[in-house]
Scaffold this active site. Structure first.
Site, PDB file in Angstrom:
ATOM      1  N   ASP A 160       0.787  -1.232   0.000  1.00 45.79           N
ATOM      2  CA  ASP A 160       0.000   0.000   0.000  1.00 45.79           C
ATOM      3  C   ASP A 160       0.823   1.288   0.000  1.00 45.79           C
ATOM      4  O   ASP A 160       0.268   2.380  -0.140  1.00 45.79           O
ATOM      5  CB  ASP A 160      -0.976   0.001   1.191  1.00 45.79           C
ATOM      6  CG  ASP A 160      -0.277  -0.301   2.517  1.00 45.79           C
ATOM      7  OD1 ASP A 160       0.812   0.259   2.766  1.00 45.79           O
ATOM      8  OD2 ASP A 160      -0.835  -1.085   3.311  1.00 45.79           O
TER       9      ASP A 160
ATOM     10  N   HIS B 109       6.659  -7.507  -1.440  1.00 48.23           N
ATOM     11  CA  HIS B 109       5.667  -7.900  -2.450  1.00 48.23           C
ATOM     12  C   HIS B 109       5.375  -6.783  -3.446  1.00 48.23           C
ATOM     13  O   HIS B 109       4.340  -6.803  -4.114  1.00 48.23           O
ATOM     14  CB  HIS B 109       4.385  -8.383  -1.763  1.00 48.23           C
ATOM     15  CG  HIS B 109       4.602  -9.632  -0.956  1.00 48.23           C
ATOM     16  ND1 HIS B 109       4.083  -9.814   0.299  1.00 48.23           N
ATOM     17  CD2 HIS B 109       5.320 -10.748  -1.232  1.00 48.23           C
ATOM     18  CE1 HIS B 109       4.474 -10.999   0.763  1.00 48.23           C
ATOM     19  NE2 HIS B 109       5.219 -11.580  -0.144  1.00 48.23           N
TER      20      HIS B 109
ATOM     21  N   CYS C  44       6.015  -2.480 -16.953  1.00 49.49           N
ATOM     22  CA  CYS C  44       6.070  -3.332 -18.137  1.00 49.49           C
ATOM     23  C   CYS C  44       6.662  -4.675 -17.722  1.00 49.49           C
ATOM     24  O   CYS C  44       7.680  -4.728 -17.037  1.00 49.49           O
ATOM     25  CB  CYS C  44       6.946  -2.668 -19.195  1.00 49.49           C
ATOM     26  SG  CYS C  44       7.284  -3.708 -20.636  1.00 49.49           S
TER      27      CYS C  44
HETATM   28 ZN    ZN Z   1       7.959  -2.018 -22.160  1.00 47.35          ZN
END
Ligand code: ZN
Length: 258
Positions: A103, A118, A126
């Site tokens: 968060d 995490h 990407c």
């Molecule tokens: Zn990319």
């Protein structure tokens, strides 16, 4: 009444404090534990949201964005527990915070060295056109999550990387996804330098959550556990304080820094 005096004494005697935090520190900011009753994983099937299924299915990606919109529907703010840890940081007594949470509330509170095991739900990244073995393989593009959610709201069900056309995913670690490179090393480094580890709001049952505090104790740190229920590591802790982080930490930190 939780035993905050003993905890304050421990903090007062420690110069290199590392906090290790789990879902319990953020529930008081209105972020439900994903696995608790009413949590998102009681309403969605986690087996439908693995890394491989995300990569393999445009429909899973579209559902995932819809779910994320629900996660981020409210705008959670740091609570007194996050702020208390930031006070330790400001006072030069904290080496850092290792968190299982996604968060970003420790950074918003002002903690400067935060290791997010995490990842973070506040950004997207990407992951490349066809990553394999649970490992993102992207070009390095990252953006605020709002960038992707705005595209979704404007009708793009499956936003793509503007730089390379690869898949875009929340910068979190999904089920079936490898941890990001360097995370375990950064965490174990902090644990080895700590003289006091505060394990806060974590059930300490999931890898690597349980292993990191054990590693710290092996390297000479004292362990204090602040949680509202027992954990498997209570027996190796110097101190166990049963209670909610938002109630225990602020007065304790105030007293330790006074
Ligand atoms: Zn990319």
């Amino acid at each position: 009444m939780p035993d905050t005096d003993a905890l304050a004494d421990l903090m007062r005697d420690s110069a290199r404090i590392v906090a290790f935090t789990g879902a319990g520190i953020s529930t008081e900011s209105g972020i439900p534990d994903f696995r608790s009753p009413g949590g998102v994983w009681t309403r969605y099937d986690p087996r439908e949201f693995t890394f491989d299924k995300y990569v393999g299915s445009a429909e899973v990606r579209a559902n995932s964005w819809a779910m994320r919109k629900e996660f981020l529907g409210n705008t959670p703010a740091p609570n007194p527990a996050h702020l208390a840890l930031a006070e330790l940081d400001k006072a030069g007594r904290s080496l850092g915070v290792i968190t299982q949470n996604i968060d970003g509330l420790h950074q918003l509170a002002g903690s400067t060295n935060v290791v997010e095991i995490h990842g973070t739900a506040r950004e997207v990244m990407c992951i490349g056109a066809a990553p394999v073995a649970g490992t993102p393989d992207g070009c390095g593009f990252r953006a605020d999550t709002a960038w992707a959610l705005d595209l979704v709201a404007a009708g793009t069900a499956d936003p793509r990387c503007p730089d390379c056309g690869g898949l875009v995913k929340s910068a979190t670690v999904s089920f079936g996804q490898m941890l990001f490179p360097g995370i375990i090393e950064a965490s174990t480094d902090l644990m080895e330098q700590a003289d006091l580890v505060l394990a806060i709001g974590s059930s300490l049952q999931v890898f690597p959550a349980a292993d990191l505090p054990v590693h710290a104790v092996r390297h000479g740190a004292q362990l204090a556990i602040i949680n509202d229920e027992p954990t498997p590591l209570d027996s190796i802790a110097r101190l166990v304080v049963t209670g909610r982080a938002g109630e225990v930490l602020p007065p304790t930190v105030r007293s330790a820094l006074a």
